[in-house]
Design an enzyme around this catalytic site. Structure first.
Site, mmCIF file in Angstrom:
data_model
loop_
_atom_site.group_PDB
_atom_site.id
_atom_site.type_symbol
_atom_site.label_atom_id
_atom_site.label_comp_id
_atom_site.label_asym_id
_atom_site.label_seq_id
_atom_site.Cartn_x
_atom_site.Cartn_y
_atom_site.Cartn_z
ATOM 1 N N TRP A 137 0.811 -1.216 0.000
ATOM 2 C CA TRP A 137 0.000 0.000 0.000
ATOM 3 C C TRP A 137 0.850 1.276 0.000
ATOM 4 C CZ3 TRP A 137 -2.667 1.838 5.104
ATOM 5 C CH2 TRP A 137 -3.320 3.056 4.889
ATOM 6 N N ASP A 189 -0.284 -8.856 -1.914
ATOM 7 C CA ASP A 189 -1.485 -8.057 -2.148
ATOM 8 C C ASP A 189 -1.111 -6.647 -2.595
ATOM 9 O OD1 ASP A 189 -4.534 -7.627 -1.635
ATOM 10 O OD2 ASP A 189 -3.548 -5.961 -0.614
ATOM 11 N N TYR A 232 -2.220 2.006 -6.007
ATOM 12 C CA TYR A 232 -1.021 2.236 -5.208
ATOM 13 C C TYR A 232 0.071 2.844 -6.083
ATOM 14 C CZ TYR A 232 -3.223 -0.940 -1.792
ATOM 15 O OH TYR A 232 -4.078 -1.546 -0.915
ATOM 16 N N TRP A 269 -6.067 -5.714 6.487
ATOM 17 C CA TRP A 269 -5.027 -4.708 6.273
ATOM 18 C C TRP A 269 -4.764 -3.920 7.550
ATOM 19 C CZ3 TRP A 269 -6.099 0.672 6.358
ATOM 20 C CH2 TRP A 269 -7.447 1.064 6.197
ATOM 21 N N LEU A 297 -0.954 -4.062 12.133
ATOM 22 C CA LEU A 297 -0.119 -3.418 13.151
ATOM 23 C C LEU A 297 -0.497 -1.940 13.304
ATOM 24 C CD1 LEU A 297 3.370 -5.009 12.371
ATOM 25 C CD2 LEU A 297 1.762 -5.612 14.190
ATOM 26 N N ALA A 298 -1.707 -1.603 12.856
ATOM 27 C CA ALA A 298 -2.213 -0.229 12.968
ATOM 28 C C ALA A 298 -1.189 0.764 12.414
ATOM 29 C CB ALA A 298 -2.589 0.108 14.411
ATOM 30 N N ARG A 344 7.155 5.633 9.531
ATOM 31 C CA ARG A 344 6.086 5.834 8.537
ATOM 32 C C ARG A 344 5.416 7.186 8.720
ATOM 33 N NH1 ARG A 344 1.650 1.318 7.121
ATOM 34 N NH2 ARG A 344 3.497 0.525 6.074
ATOM 35 N N GLY A 361 2.962 -4.660 5.946
ATOM 36 C CA GLY A 361 3.868 -3.855 5.135
ATOM 37 C C GLY A 361 5.266 -3.951 5.711
ATOM 38 N N ASN A 414 7.848 -10.180 11.127
ATOM 39 C CA ASN A 414 6.391 -10.358 11.008
ATOM 40 C C ASN A 414 6.032 -11.823 10.788
ATOM 41 O OD1 ASN A 414 5.921 -7.602 11.282
ATOM 42 N ND2 ASN A 414 5.883 -7.229 9.082
#
Length: 332
Positions: free
Chosen positions: A21, A49, A54, A202, A205-206, A225, A281, A291
């Site tokens: 994303w 995905d 994007y 999606w 992990l917020a 981020r 992500g 992850n």
């Protein structure tokens, strides 16, 4: 890595998947995109995905370059259609013409003749649902997609599509879902489960909030981020003093369990059988491996109770319309 069946399909997807994303659409450089993708394969990730919007095709193009060097049956590829792809106001939505145009454009960028999963990125209430359903069915009939899914549809919209085409129309739903965003549990999970539709979630992990790197009352860390204007577009959904304080209450719980906070958060997602995969992500290869380590981690009832207590009333639990989503259904 463990794998779960995706809805009523014959696809077995990795519990942890890789999304593109905010990262591979321009947030990180090409070398990092390649390194993260290679790390995903090393970790047993087989589900990737993306979406046409994007980076206005940039993420699909990046993965087209990288994934096309691998056997097509070695990975499960998903993309989406709905959001604007140019300044032309007609170049968006879920009309039959737009779906036909965008699947071909996506396949060209992805350098493949089919995607495994083609998803409606949102519902389009400006187009009769019958037209949208028939257009998606045609994509499958033409062999350009194996299965269909949707992202952030309301229960009314999901039911309307099922009423037209039956429960086998869709195999997946893609909602936002995390410890801090529990809204889909209220209605969407049960409705989908009753119709053989899995969740591929999606922002598990917020958007990085559940890594614990953002501290209450402190500026966001450099290089994170939310320090990037390009990647902080949905920050307001999950970033507040209340959520940051709740996350800090989770830190000792994770430490006592011998888990990192991200592993705890991803294992919490995977505790639900309705979830086939958590789409994560990553901007660095080591994040991909970290992850992936959450797959197979079981959380005890005591641990889950402690998490619930620590979160308090910070999570969003009521049905909530997603960014870019619109209510309502139009019929012919």
């Amino acid at each position: 890595m463990r794998y779960r069946k995706l809805g009523s399909s014959d696809l077995e997807v990795s519990e942890i998947s890789l999304g593109s994303w905010l990262t591979y659409s321009g947030g990180v450089e090409a070398d990092a995109t390649r390194a993260c993708t290679e790390a995903a394969f090393e970790a047993g990730v087989n589900f990737f995905d993306t979406a046409n919007v994007y980076g206005q095709g940039a993420a699909e193009t990046a993965w087209g370059e990288i994934l096309s060097s691998r056997p097509r049956d070695s990975y499960i590829l998903a993309t989406k259609v709905y959001f604007p792809m140019s300044d032309d106001p007609a170049d968006q939505g879920l009309s039959a013409a737009q779906i036909a145009k965008q699947i071909d454009a996506s396949l060209t960028r992805l350098k493949t003749d089919h995607v495994d999963l083609y998803q409606a990125h949102r519902f389009d209430p400006t187009v009769p649902i019958e037209e949208t359903v028939e257009a998606f069915q045609k994509v499958v009939q033409q062999g350009k997609a194996r299965y269909l899914g949707f992202s952030e549809w309301t229960p009314e919209q999901i039911r309307a599509a099922i009423d037209i085409a039956g429960p086998d129309l869709f195999v997946s739903s893609q909602p936002q879902y995390s410890m801090l965003w529990q809204a889909p549990e209220a209605e969407v999970f049960g409705l989908c489960a009753a119709n053989g539709i899995s969740q591929i979630v999606w922002s598990p992990l917020a958007q990085g909030v559940l890594t614990g790197k953002y501290k209450p009352g402190q500026p966001v860390p450099e290089g994170s981020r939310f320090a990037s204007a390009d990647m902080a577009v949905s920050k307001d959904l999950v970033y507040s003093d209340a959520t940051l304080q709740a996350v800090q209450r989770l830190v000792p719980i994770a430490e006592e369990a011998g888990l990192s906070l991200p592993t705890l958060a991803l294992a919490w997602i995977l505790r639900r059988g309705e979830v086939a995969s958590a789409i994560t992500g990553a901007s660095r290869a080591e994040q991909v491996h970290a992850n992936a380590a959450a797959s197979g981690v079981e959380l005890s009832d005591d641990l889950l109770s402690a998490i619930t207590e620590a979160l308090g009333d910070a999570p969003v639990t009521e049905p909530t319309l997603a960014p870019g989503a619109q209510p309502g259904v139009q019929h012919r």
